[in-house]
Design an enzyme around this catalytic site. Structure first.
Site, mmCIF file in Angstrom:
data_model
loop_
_atom_site.group_PDB
_atom_site.id
_atom_site.type_symbol
_atom_site.label_atom_id
_atom_site.label_comp_id
_atom_site.label_asym_id
_atom_site.label_seq_id
_atom_site.Cartn_x
_atom_site.Cartn_y
_atom_site.Cartn_z
ATOM 1 C CD GLU A 1 -2.833 0.948 2.486
ATOM 2 O OE1 GLU A 1 -2.805 -0.047 3.233
ATOM 3 O OE2 GLU A 1 -3.530 1.949 2.706
ATOM 4 C CE LYS A 43 3.058 -0.006 4.941
ATOM 5 N NZ LYS A 43 2.441 -0.082 3.613
ATOM 6 N NE ARG A 103 3.330 -7.793 10.135
ATOM 7 C CZ ARG A 103 2.637 -7.185 9.177
ATOM 8 N NH1 ARG A 103 1.641 -7.788 8.593
ATOM 9 N NH2 ARG A 103 2.944 -5.967 8.809
HETATM 10 P P1 ATP Z 1 2.332 -2.318 7.849
HETATM 11 O O1 ATP Z 1 1.606 -2.863 9.020
HETATM 12 O O2 ATP Z 1 3.753 -2.025 8.103
HETATM 13 O O3 ATP Z 1 1.598 -1.192 7.177
HETATM 14 P P2 ATP Z 1 1.300 -3.898 5.773
HETATM 15 O O4 ATP Z 1 1.236 -5.382 5.714
HETATM 16 O O5 ATP Z 1 0.017 -3.182 5.961
HETATM 17 O O6 ATP Z 1 2.373 -3.518 6.847
HETATM 18 P P3 ATP Z 1 1.598 -3.453 3.005
HETATM 19 O O7 ATP Z 1 2.142 -2.289 2.275
HETATM 20 O O8 ATP Z 1 0.152 -3.724 2.897
HETATM 21 O O9 ATP Z 1 2.000 -3.289 4.521
HETATM 22 O O10 ATP Z 1 2.444 -4.753 2.673
HETATM 23 C C1 ATP Z 1 2.857 -5.174 1.395
HETATM 24 C C2 ATP Z 1 3.244 -6.624 1.472
HETATM 25 O O11 ATP Z 1 4.327 -6.793 2.378
HETATM 26 C C3 ATP Z 1 2.098 -7.463 2.010
HETATM 27 O O12 ATP Z 1 1.993 -8.643 1.227
HETATM 28 C C4 ATP Z 1 2.485 -7.743 3.419
HETATM 29 O O13 ATP Z 1 1.949 -8.947 3.863
HETATM 30 C C5 ATP Z 1 4.017 -7.768 3.345
HETATM 31 N N1 ATP Z 1 4.600 -7.411 4.641
HETATM 32 C C6 ATP Z 1 4.393 -6.292 5.358
HETATM 33 N N2 ATP Z 1 5.052 -6.334 6.530
HETATM 34 C C7 ATP Z 1 5.689 -7.516 6.569
HETATM 35 C C8 ATP Z 1 6.532 -8.173 7.521
HETATM 36 N N3 ATP Z 1 6.850 -7.602 8.681
HETATM 37 N N4 ATP Z 1 7.014 -9.390 7.208
HETATM 38 C C9 ATP Z 1 6.719 -9.961 6.037
HETATM 39 N N5 ATP Z 1 5.930 -9.419 5.104
HETATM 40 C C10 ATP Z 1 5.410 -8.211 5.353
HETATM 41 MG MG MG Z 2 -1.573 -2.965 4.710
#
Ligand code: ATP
Ligand code: MG
Length: 557
Positions: free
Chosen positions: A35, A270, A260
């Site tokens: 995102e 984030k 994760r």
């Molecule tokens: P955040 O909570 O930091 O916003 P998010 O999962 O909402 O993380 P996205 O931008 O939606 O962030 O993530 C893009 C991709 O990266 C998704 O497929 C997500 O599952 C993966 N991802 C995000 N954080 C992690 C993590 N700590 N370990 C492994 N994969 C991750």
């Molecule tokens: Mg997300």
């Protein structure tokens, strides 16, 4: 795949192997779906290495898809930063896609669901929808609008799209089962009215689709075979499958969840990283203490070291915390192999060699990497006044102190043996200069008479040195799991940044660029800071030469 390939296997690759063996799929298509609401962090690196790594190893494809359905928080700046980070990590996407490219498609799928009696417009308030959802032990309550007829639903949904209603007046919900044991299946919201400017579609839309509706259909539209996501989406998988089936999507991607990445002593959310940036606890998203990819890059981590780290931690279904040391060791291994060795004095102490000719300058031959002769040599100027590391001198030195003290002899790396004769102090009693003598017969670092010295220290010629600022880093938090603490900000490490000014570097560092990695002999691995200006060098320490935290972690274990 060839057995000899040095590829890490994991349960996801096993699923793919089975799908290829059974001919469920003949090729592999993955996607990395960030995102664009912040910079990528080390957790994303794990997902990038996994998705792009699979595409690479199976001769498949991987898309970069911006999951941009939440216009409140999304910006172009983040999109560009994300592309830069993915490329820097060494990957290239098959296609750049945006969930917002599919808004028309998604609308059409929503209409299909309405026509099939699988979705309805709910006019309850957000609060009522929330309070009638039920709990883990109690079923939800059906909305009084659940049985609106198809015609009315269609008309209302169209009017929602056309902007006839204020924000929040109605939502489109899936019509599944308010008594489902899985709360995600209790008539989830698919669309909401929201008058927010979208960074790509502008003001074209006043209704925006929800993640659970968008993500699966975007996967299907792109022909993704394996949709890899993190464990918190496991409970959403029945909904993923439901939408795909009921909307009649062109294919049925398989969602697979993995744990994760969680790193000790930092945060990888984030939202929390935003807070650190916006409250100025750090110096931007790319602050070298941040676990962001741009922060790690500025700190001097290499793409290879981050990829290696992701390989080492592997892919599992079990949540766990990874030691920072694992990441740092990956960096050390890569840098140990590739970094140029140079001399830099971080906390200078002036040394005058009294018997060295006043105006003489000698170019001392130095190796760029003692274990890798093909990395070549350079010369380092030597003269009468040099700087050594303050720590390399001790006044009342114990026997085992093999560096400099009055009356003791040490080797200056690539130069001569020197002996300390006298200490000069200022009015506060602080040592400000050492007077030494050198033995001209020891040039290059060995004594012809076989006389041995135990200590070898680094130095820089005072007249030739470049002045620099050097940033040394420690962990950003003192708490191993700051995200689990009540207020993570309270656990920021007040000593996470130490800035040393007037460090003295050997002149070859005049040519440094942010692409070159150095080992400052004996003090660690360093890189030029990206904001360094000509004539005002700033270097960042990537990692120390050894893991100084290993002992502390053991004590806390
Ligand atoms: P955040 O909570 O930091 O916003 P998010 O999962 O909402 O993380 P996205 O931008 O939606 O962030 O993530 C893009 C991709 O990266 C998704 O497929 C997500 O599952 C993966 N991802 C995000 N954080 C992690 C993590 N700590 N370990 C492994 N994969 C991750
Ligand atoms: Mg997300």
């Amino acid at each position: 795949m060839d057995e000899t390939d040095n590829v890490q296997t994991n349960f996801i690759r096993n699923i793919i192997d089975a799908d290829l063996a059974s001919a469920k799929h003949t090729s592999v298509y993955t996607r990395f779906p960030p995102e664009p609401n912040g910079y990528l962090h080390v957790g994303h690196a794990k997902s990038i290495c996994l998705n792009f790594g699979i595409a690479r190893d199976y001769q498949g494809k991987c898309n970069l898809r911006f999951d941009d359905t939440n216009p409140d928080k999304e910006e172009e700046e983040y999109m560009h930063a994300i592309m830069e980070d993915v490329r820097w990590l060494g990957f290239e996407w098959n296609e750049e896609r945006h969930a917002s490219d599919y808004f028309d498609h998604l609308y059409m799928y929503a209409v299909k669901l309405i026509l099939a009696g699988k979705a309805y417009v709910d006019s309850q308030s957000a609060e009522d929808i929330r309070s009638t959802r039920g709990t883990l032990t109690e079923p939800g309550k059906e909305s009084p609008f659940r049985n609106r007829d198809i015609e009315e639903n269609l008309g209302m949904f169209q009017r929602m799209k056309e902007g006839e209603f204020p924000d929040g007046a109605h939502v489109l919900r899936a019509r599944i089962d308010m008594a489902s044991p899985n709360i995600n299946m209790r008539d989830p919201v698919l669309y909401r009215i929201k008058r927010t400017h979208h960074h790509r579609t502008g003001d074209d839309w006043v209704i925006y689709p929800m993640y659970d509706f968008t993500h699966c259909l975007s996967d299907a539209i792109e022909g993704i075979t394996h949709s890899i996501c993190t464990l918190e989406f496991e409970d959403h998988r029945p909904l993923y499958d439901w939408v795909i089936e009921e909307a009649g999507a062109p294919c049925h991607p398989q969602q697979i969840e993995f744990a994760r990445l969680q790193l000790k002593y930092t945060v990888t959310s984030k939202r929390k990283l935003h807070q650190l940036v916006h409250e100025h606890h750090v110096d931007g998203w790319d602050d070298p203490r941040m676990p962001t990819i741009s922060g790690m890059r500025r700190r001097g981590f290499t793409p290879a070291s981050i990829r290696d780290f992701c390989d080492r931690i592997g892919v599992t279904k079990k949540d766990s915390f990874i030691e920072m040391a694992v990441l740092e060791n990956s960096a050390r291994e890569d840098l140990n192999e590739h970094a140029l060795r140079v001399m830099a004095v971080l906390r200078p102490l002036k040394v005058t060699i009294e018997n060295y000719p006043d105006d003489q300058v000698e170019e001392m031959l130095a190796q760029n990497h003692p274990q890798q002769p093909d990395m070549g040599t350079r010369t380092v100027p030597f003269s009468k006044v040099i700087y050594i590391e303050r720590d390399d001198f001790m006044e009342d030195a114990p026997k085992k102190f093999f560096r400099l003290s009055v009356g003791r002899e040490v080797r200056l790396r690539y130069a001569y043996y020197i002996t300390c004769k006298q200490v000069i102090k200022n009015e506060n009693g602080e040592v400000v200069e050492l007077i030494c003598t050198y033995d001209p017969a020891t040039k290059g670092g060995d004594s012809p008479d076989g006389r041995k010295v135990k200590g070898t220290i680094h130095w820089v010629s005072a007249d030739h040195a470049i002045d620099a600022t050097v940033n040394l880093y420690d962990r950003l938090f003192t708490h191993p799991n700051p995200a689990g603490a009540e207020n993570f900000i309270e656990h920021l490490n007040p000593e996470s940044l130490q800035t040393l000014t007037q460090c003295k570097l050997e002149p070859s560092l005049q040519e440094s660029t942010t692409e070159k990695h150095y080992q400052f002999e004996r003090t660690g691995y360093f890189v030029l800071d990206k904001y360094s200006k000509p004539g005002e060098h700033v270097f960042n320490r990537t990692v120390t030469l050894r893991d100084t935290w290993a002992k502390i972690d053991k004590q806390n274990a």
